[in-house]
Design an enzyme around this catalytic site. Structure first.
Site, PDB file in Angstrom:
ATOM      1  N   ASN A 119       0.860  -1.183   0.000  1.00 28.20           N
ATOM      2  CA  ASN A 119       0.000   0.000   0.000  1.00 28.20           C
ATOM      3  C   ASN A 119       0.899   1.237   0.000  1.00 28.20           C
ATOM      4  O   ASN A 119       1.496   1.574   1.018  1.00 28.20           O
ATOM      5  CB  ASN A 119      -0.910  -0.027   1.239  1.00 28.20           C
ATOM      6  N   TRP A 120       0.968   1.884  -1.151  1.00 27.89           N
ATOM      7  CA  TRP A 120       1.880   3.026  -1.286  1.00 27.89           C
ATOM      8  C   TRP A 120       1.349   4.297  -0.631  1.00 27.89           C
ATOM      9  O   TRP A 120       2.051   5.293  -0.560  1.00 27.89           O
ATOM     10  CB  TRP A 120       2.165   3.280  -2.778  1.00 27.89           C
ATOM     11  N   HIS A 173      -9.469   1.412   5.304  1.00 30.37           N
ATOM     12  CA  HIS A 173      -8.136   1.569   5.890  1.00 30.37           C
ATOM     13  C   HIS A 173      -8.228   2.561   7.051  1.00 30.37           C
ATOM     14  O   HIS A 173      -8.985   3.524   6.992  1.00 30.37           O
ATOM     15  CB  HIS A 173      -7.149   2.084   4.833  1.00 30.37           C
ATOM     16  N   GLU A 211      -6.442   4.936   7.983  1.00 35.40           N
ATOM     17  CA  GLU A 211      -6.217   6.349   7.649  1.00 35.40           C
ATOM     18  C   GLU A 211      -7.461   6.957   7.003  1.00 35.40           C
ATOM     19  O   GLU A 211      -7.742   8.139   7.159  1.00 35.40           O
ATOM     20  CB  GLU A 211      -4.987   6.470   6.730  1.00 35.40           C
ATOM     21  N   GLU A 237      -5.083  -4.586  10.848  1.00 30.61           N
ATOM     22  CA  GLU A 237      -4.020  -3.600  11.004  1.00 30.61           C
ATOM     23  C   GLU A 237      -4.208  -2.841  12.315  1.00 30.61           C
ATOM     24  O   GLU A 237      -4.987  -1.884  12.383  1.00 30.61           O
ATOM     25  CB  GLU A 237      -4.042  -2.588   9.851  1.00 30.61           C
ATOM     26  N   GLY A 289       3.059   2.483  10.589  1.00 29.51           N
ATOM     27  CA  GLY A 289       4.015   3.559  10.374  1.00 29.51           C
ATOM     28  C   GLY A 289       4.784   3.958  11.626  1.00 29.51           C
ATOM     29  O   GLY A 289       5.456   4.979  11.650  1.00 29.51           O
ATOM     30  N   SER A 336       3.878  -2.012  10.089  1.00 34.94           N
ATOM     31  CA  SER A 336       5.343  -2.110  10.202  1.00 34.94           C
ATOM     32  C   SER A 336       5.911  -3.468   9.767  1.00 34.94           C
ATOM     33  O   SER A 336       6.880  -3.950  10.338  1.00 34.94           O
ATOM     34  CB  SER A 336       5.798  -1.753  11.615  1.00 34.94           C
ATOM     35  N   GLY A 363       2.945  -1.033   4.119  1.00 29.41           N
ATOM     36  CA  GLY A 363       3.047   0.370   3.728  1.00 29.41           C
ATOM     37  C   GLY A 363       4.477   0.719   3.360  1.00 29.41           C
ATOM     38  O   GLY A 363       4.966   0.397   2.278  1.00 29.41           O
ATOM     39  N   GLY A 364       5.184   1.363   4.288  1.00 26.38           N
ATOM     40  CA  GLY A 364       6.517   1.916   4.049  1.00 26.38           C
ATOM     41  C   GLY A 364       7.484   1.001   3.309  1.00 26.38           C
ATOM     42  O   GLY A 364       8.189   1.442   2.399  1.00 26.38           O
TER      43      GLY A 364
HETATM   44  P1  13P Z   1       3.318   0.488   7.462  1.00 26.41           P
HETATM   45  O1  13P Z   1       3.766  -0.824   6.867  1.00 26.41           O
HETATM   46  O2  13P Z   1       4.070   1.665   6.899  1.00 26.41           O
HETATM   47  O3  13P Z   1       3.314   0.430   8.953  1.00 26.41           O
HETATM   48  O4  13P Z   1       1.809   0.722   7.010  1.00 26.41           O
HETATM   49  C1  13P Z   1       0.884  -0.291   7.192  1.00 26.41           C
HETATM   50  C2  13P Z   1      -0.347   0.032   6.454  1.00 26.41           C
HETATM   51  O5  13P Z   1      -1.093   0.927   6.830  1.00 26.41           O
HETATM   52  C3  13P Z   1      -0.629  -0.710   5.221  1.00 26.41           C
HETATM   53  O6  13P Z   1      -1.913  -0.470   4.767  1.00 26.41           O
END
Ligand code: 13P
Length: 258
Positions: free
Chosen positions: A10-11, A101, A103, A173, A179, A219, A240-241
């Protein structure tokens, strides 16, 4: 029953068309003649999606990077400035779409109700929904995780039947692990994902619960993916990252080969 792992990068709001194009090129080089044992996809920003479509789509020369949307609207079309419909994503050949998600729940008013509407819309399309859910740090510390996910799942899955739910991919998640560099330990992730499967078994039945794939996200990185994927109930990762860079993403999707 053996469930095939699925790893989705997930960018978020990283990698525009230029970076996406470079990413695709680098990843294709690495994937050349390599066998990948899991399903994998990239959830790129909408504008980047067309730039990470494999060049030789439809031939069997190269690899297929499945595309995933980070969000979509539940209506087919309409006066919804700034929104994207499932039909539009279908035209691009998008395979998956993330729903709920954290966010989006936190910053864009996504609720269990809109999650439910989006899931139902996706189940009427060719897009496979990836339903994200998880608790906040406060809820985690108060030991409320099980109650929170029960509510998210019950309300999110309202009026969705047994046959339909098998198409949904779930992504647990914990918000405190997103993050932050703070990963849930494999044991913690396994515990909540096992609980998720029990909740699904209670709403539907055991057989259905055994079939659905449940990812872990928060993470996940090259250093910890293997141990997470070895857990009995964890069927993949939403990353994510660590998915933004092609070297790292390649290592993630070949975690079982190192
Ligand atoms: P991170 O891997 O950066 O913690 O993000 C997780 C995420 O929200 C994937 O959707």
């Amino acid at each position: 029953m053996k469930r095939k792992k699925i790893i989705i990068g997930n960018w978020k709001m990283y990698n525009g068309p230029e970076q996406g194009h470079i990413f695709l090129h680098k990843l294709e080089e690495k994937l050349n003649n390599k066998k990948i044992n899991c399903d994998f996809a990239i959830a790129a920003p909408f504008v980047t999606l067309p730039y990470i479509m494999p060049h030789d789509h439809g031939t069997n020369k190269g690899i297929e990077i499945d595309l995933c949307a980070q969000n979509f609207h539940y209506q087919n079309e309409g006066a919804f400035t700034g929104e994207i419909s499932l039909a539009m994503l279908e035209q691009l050949g998008v395979r998956y779409g993330i729903v709920g998600h954290s966010e989006r729940r936190q910053y864009f008013n996504e609720t269990n109700k809109t999650v439910n509407l989006k899931l139902k819309a996706a189940l009427n399309s060719s897009i496979i929904p990836v339903m994200a859910f998880g608790e906040t740090l406060e809820e985690f510390e108060k030991n409320q995780t099980d109650d929170v996910i029960l509510k998210q799942l019950t309300e999110g899955l309202k009026e969705i039947n047994k046959t339909q739910i098998e198409r949904i991919i779930f992504a647990y998640e914990p918000i405190w692990a997103i993050g932050t560099g703070k990963t849930a330990t494999p044991k913690q992730a396994q515990k909540t994902i096992k609980k998720t499967r029990e909740i699904i078994a209670n709403i539907y039945d055991q057989k259905t619960a055994e079939k659905v794939r449940i990812q872990y996200g928060g993470s996940v990185k090259v250093e910890n993916i293997k141990e997470l994927m070895e857990q009995k109930d964890i069927d993949g990762a939403l990353v994510g990252g660590a998915s933004v860079d092609p070297d790292s993403f390649f290592k993630l999707i070949t975690y079982d080969q190192n």
